[in-house]
Design a protein around this motif. Structure first.
Motif, PDB file in Angstrom:
ATOM      1  N   ALA A  42      35.567  40.730  35.809  1.00  0.00           N
ATOM      2  CA  ALA A  42      35.113  39.759  35.213  1.00  0.00           C
ATOM      3  C   ALA A  42      35.833  38.513  36.459  1.00  0.00           C
ATOM      4  CB  ALA A  42      35.608  38.888  34.051  1.00  0.00           C
ATOM      5  N   GLN A  43      36.630  38.768  37.068  1.00  0.00           N
ATOM      6  CA  GLN A  43      37.310  37.601  37.586  1.00  0.00           C
ATOM      7  C   GLN A  43      36.610  37.503  39.187  1.00  0.00           C
ATOM      8  OE1 GLN A  43      41.516  36.676  38.734  1.00  0.00           O
ATOM      9  NE2 GLN A  43      41.156  35.194  39.634  1.00  0.00           N
ATOM     10  N   ALA A  47      46.072  31.737  33.869  1.00  0.00           N
ATOM     11  CA  ALA A  47      46.764  31.253  35.168  1.00  0.00           C
ATOM     12  C   ALA A  47      47.952  31.801  35.807  1.00  0.00           C
ATOM     13  CB  ALA A  47      46.831  29.521  34.320  1.00  0.00           C
ATOM     14  N   THR A  48      48.721  32.124  35.136  1.00  0.00           N
ATOM     15  CA  THR A  48      49.173  32.723  35.305  1.00  0.00           C
ATOM     16  C   THR A  48      49.776  34.019  36.619  1.00  0.00           C
ATOM     17  OG1 THR A  48      50.718  34.288  33.898  1.00  0.00           O
ATOM     18  CG2 THR A  48      51.177  31.912  33.945  1.00  0.00           C
ATOM     19  N   LEU A  49      48.163  34.556  36.441  1.00  0.00           N
ATOM     20  CA  LEU A  49      47.876  35.456  37.334  1.00  0.00           C
ATOM     21  C   LEU A  49      46.911  35.294  37.806  1.00  0.00           C
ATOM     22  CD1 LEU A  49      47.832  38.675  34.023  1.00  0.00           C
ATOM     23  CD2 LEU A  49      50.256  38.258  36.484  1.00  0.00           C
ATOM     24  N   SER A  50      46.031  34.347  37.232  1.00  0.00           N
ATOM     25  CA  SER A  50      44.756  34.506  38.710  1.00  0.00           C
ATOM     26  C   SER A  50      44.789  33.723  40.384  1.00  0.00           C
ATOM     27  CB  SER A  50      43.566  33.646  37.579  1.00  0.00           C
ATOM     28  OG  SER A  50      44.580  32.399  37.753  1.00  0.00           O
ATOM     29  N   GLU A  51      45.681  33.596  40.316  1.00  0.00           N
ATOM     30  CA  GLU A  51      45.771  32.419  41.496  1.00  0.00           C
ATOM     31  C   GLU A  51      46.198  33.781  42.320  1.00  0.00           C
ATOM     32  OE1 GLU A  51      44.091  30.039  42.370  1.00  0.00           O
ATOM     33  OE2 GLU A  51      43.377  29.872  40.465  1.00  0.00           O
ATOM     34  N   PRO A  52      46.479  33.895  44.015  1.00  0.00           N
ATOM     35  CA  PRO A  52      46.741  34.348  44.993  1.00  0.00           C
ATOM     36  C   PRO A  52      49.142  34.528  44.485  1.00  0.00           C
ATOM     37  CG  PRO A  52      44.952  32.899  45.676  1.00  0.00           C
ATOM     38  CD  PRO A  52      45.598  32.691  44.753  1.00  0.00           C
ATOM     39  N   SER A  56      39.989  41.663  40.850  1.00  0.00           N
ATOM     40  CA  SER A  56      40.653  40.664  42.097  1.00  0.00           C
ATOM     41  C   SER A  56      41.850  40.111  42.296  1.00  0.00           C
ATOM     42  CB  SER A  56      39.783  39.059  41.934  1.00  0.00           C
ATOM     43  OG  SER A  56      40.113  38.133  42.829  1.00  0.00           O
ATOM     44  N   HIS A  57      41.831  38.726  42.132  1.00  0.00           N
ATOM     45  CA  HIS A  57      43.496  38.208  42.129  1.00  0.00           C
ATOM     46  C   HIS A  57      45.128  38.452  41.060  1.00  0.00           C
ATOM     47  CE1 HIS A  57      43.149  36.045  45.931  1.00  0.00           C
ATOM     48  NE2 HIS A  57      42.830  35.402  45.975  1.00  0.00           N
ATOM     49  N   THR A  58      43.382  38.568  40.084  1.00  0.00           N
ATOM     50  CA  THR A  58      44.386  39.013  38.645  1.00  0.00           C
ATOM     51  C   THR A  58      45.148  40.572  39.125  1.00  0.00           C
ATOM     52  OG1 THR A  58      43.242  37.591  37.591  1.00  0.00           O
ATOM     53  CG2 THR A  58      44.921  39.409  35.955  1.00  0.00           C
ATOM     54  N   GLY A 104      42.188  33.528  29.012  1.00  0.00           N
ATOM     55  CA  GLY A 104      42.168  32.498  29.653  1.00  0.00           C
ATOM     56  C   GLY A 104      42.336  31.181  27.490  1.00  0.00           C
ATOM     57  N   ARG A 105      41.989  32.176  26.885  1.00  0.00           N
ATOM     58  CA  ARG A 105      41.959  31.383  25.041  1.00  0.00           C
ATOM     59  C   ARG A 105      43.615  31.490  24.827  1.00  0.00           C
ATOM     60  NH1 ARG A 105      36.421  33.750  23.620  1.00  0.00           N
ATOM     61  NH2 ARG A 105      37.039  34.940  25.040  1.00  0.00           N
ATOM     62  N   VAL A 106      44.494  30.320  24.867  1.00  0.00           N
ATOM     63  CA  VAL A 106      45.884  30.759  24.249  1.00  0.00           C
ATOM     64  C   VAL A 106      45.582  30.376  22.694  1.00  0.00           C
ATOM     65  CG1 VAL A 106      46.937  31.211  26.496  1.00  0.00           C
ATOM     66  CG2 VAL A 106      47.046  28.933  24.800  1.00  0.00           C
ATOM     67  N   ASP A 107      44.450  29.744  22.750  1.00  0.00           N
ATOM     68  CA  ASP A 107      44.104  29.215  20.743  1.00  0.00           C
ATOM     69  C   ASP A 107      43.508  30.168  20.418  1.00  0.00           C
ATOM     70  OD1 ASP A 107      42.290  28.711  22.929  1.00  0.00           O
ATOM     71  OD2 ASP A 107      40.814  28.056  21.561  1.00  0.00           O
ATOM     72  N   GLU A 108      43.662  31.114  20.446  1.00  0.00           N
ATOM     73  CA  GLU A 108      43.448  32.476  20.278  1.00  0.00           C
ATOM     74  C   GLU A 108      44.639  33.393  19.823  1.00  0.00           C
ATOM     75  OE1 GLU A 108      40.298  33.401  18.759  1.00  0.00           O
ATOM     76  OE2 GLU A 108      38.623  32.644  19.688  1.00  0.00           O
ATOM     77  N   SER A 109      44.969  32.888  20.246  1.00  0.00           N
ATOM     78  CA  SER A 109      47.172  33.688  20.081  1.00  0.00           C
ATOM     79  C   SER A 109      46.550  34.394  18.491  1.00  0.00           C
ATOM     80  CB  SER A 109      48.345  33.044  20.490  1.00  0.00           C
ATOM     81  OG  SER A 109      48.112  31.948  21.387  1.00  0.00           O
ATOM     82  N   ASP A 110      46.624  33.290  17.680  1.00  0.00           N
ATOM     83  CA  ASP A 110      46.906  34.393  16.107  1.00  0.00           C
ATOM     84  C   ASP A 110      45.619  35.551  16.553  1.00  0.00           C
ATOM     85  OD1 ASP A 110      48.294  32.215  15.559  1.00  0.00           O
ATOM     86  OD2 ASP A 110      47.428  31.312  14.389  1.00  0.00           O
ATOM     87  N   TYR A 111      44.521  35.435  17.072  1.00  0.00           N
ATOM     88  CA  TYR A 111      43.802  36.447  16.539  1.00  0.00           C
ATOM     89  C   TYR A 111      44.349  37.582  17.322  1.00  0.00           C
ATOM     90  CZ  TYR A 111      39.907  39.128  18.796  1.00  0.00           C
ATOM     91  OH  TYR A 111      38.663  40.492  18.835  1.00  0.00           O
TER      92      TYR A 111
END
Length: 328
Positions: A245-246, A200-205, A223-225, A180-187
């Motif tokens: 976690a979800q 978000a591509t996995l968290s919805e039905p 959950s949905h993920t 959920g934190r794509v700004d952490e991609s470098d890490y």
């Protein structure tokens, strides 16, 4: 008396505080340990904040992990001066745990600190890294090898996710990190992830059966993920599920399992048999490079732990949190 976090529940409500704790609070056990380091896991954060029904008896010292030095032992397995570590077994939930300077535990819960790791490094790994290793072992057991395809890791910025990426990469897998934190991609890329996707591509039905994308997965979310992960696995794929976690629900159909032979492998780290714990820690000693610890973990004191627990629940913590209990 010793310093620690004590969770209390009475007519005044539920509260956690750092205080001087009397030895009488410690439960029965045949080994007494001077704790050097503990950790702050998601379960610990739920216990400290009261946002999950984790603690089953009061008062309680939280902390599902610890490493320390044996002070007193009535067991022939350990003697004073031995370095030992503990993960799980209901410690921090039913039995006072590691977020204090002293612990009294059952000897059958303890394993010797692996020689390769310092006390601080062992807690950088903690339950999160140990669980990640168990998940990787579950994938291996089910025949998911690096040549089969990509491995998805959900909750990638968390402790389990971070170590799963590092371990899988070391073993030659191509890893896709969901966060959920794509700004952490470098890490995540530094840990070894070759691809980053937004959670978000996995968290919805989703659909009962989706495009075959991954040979395997490590899921910390549920959950949905988890349902969408199952729907997106390749034929004979395996997902090692270890978190919620979800949510703890699983809105999935039988289609991935009966049409693609998908395996949902549940991974428990709390009550794992001793021989499997020793095997997992042995694999960790073989696979982890020292450089990974500084990238994944940060160090805090007991006095910082309660505030940090709120940050962890709110998703503002990356990787692992090590608590320097002995120096507090």
């Amino acid at each position: 008396m010793f310093k620690g976090i004590l969770i209390e529940k009475d007519d005044e409500g539920y509260r956690a505080s750092v205080q001087q704790i009397d030895d009488s609070v410690l439960p029965e056990g045949d080994v007494t340990i001077a704790v050097d380091y503990s950790t702050l896991n998601y379960k610990d954060a739920l216990a400290i904040t009261g946002k999950g029904p984790v603690v089953r008896s009061f008062p309680m010292i939280p902390g599902i992990d610890l490493v320390g030095t044996v002070e007193q032992s009535d067991s022939d397995k350990f003697k004073p001066g031995d370095k030992v570590l503990l993960n799980g077994f209901g410690v921090g939930e039913l039995h006072c745990g590691g977020l204090a300077q002293k612990a009294r535990l059952k000897s059958e819960w303890l394993i010797p600190l692996p020689e390769k790791f310092s006390a601080k490094q062992a807690m950088s790994i903690g339950t999160a890294g140990y669980t990640a290793m168990l998940c990787v072992m579950a994938l291996e057991k089910n025949g998911v090898t690096p040549d089969k395809g990509k491995i998805l890791v959900t909750g990638a910025n968390g402790g389990v996710g971070s170590f799963a990426i590092a371990l899988l990469t070391k073993l030659g897998y191509s890893v896709v990190a969901s966060t959920g934190r794509v700004d952490e991609s470098d890490y995540l890329k530094k840990l070894g992830a070759s691809e980053i996707i937004d959670r978000a591509t996995l968290s919805e039905p989703g659909r009962p059966l989706g495009k075959e994308q991954w040979a395997g997965a490590v899921d910390t979310v549920g959950s949905h993920t988890l349902a969408n992960v199952c729907a997106g696995l390749q034929y004979n794929g395996t997902v090692a599920a270890c978190g919620l976690a979800q949510g703890f629900d699983l809105p999935v159909t039988v289609m991935p399992f009966i049409l693609r032979g998908v395996t949902l492998a549940g991974v428990d780290s709390v009550m794992r048999p001793l021989n499997e714990r020793i095997e997992a820690w042995g694999r960790l000693a073989e696979l982890l490079d020292e450089s990974v610890f500084d990238d994944i973990s940060k160090l805090i004191t007991l006095d910082d732990a309660i505030t940090t627990a709120d940050d962890l629940i709110s998703g503002r913590v990356r990787g692992r949190v090590v608590v320097n209990v002995g120096a507090a």
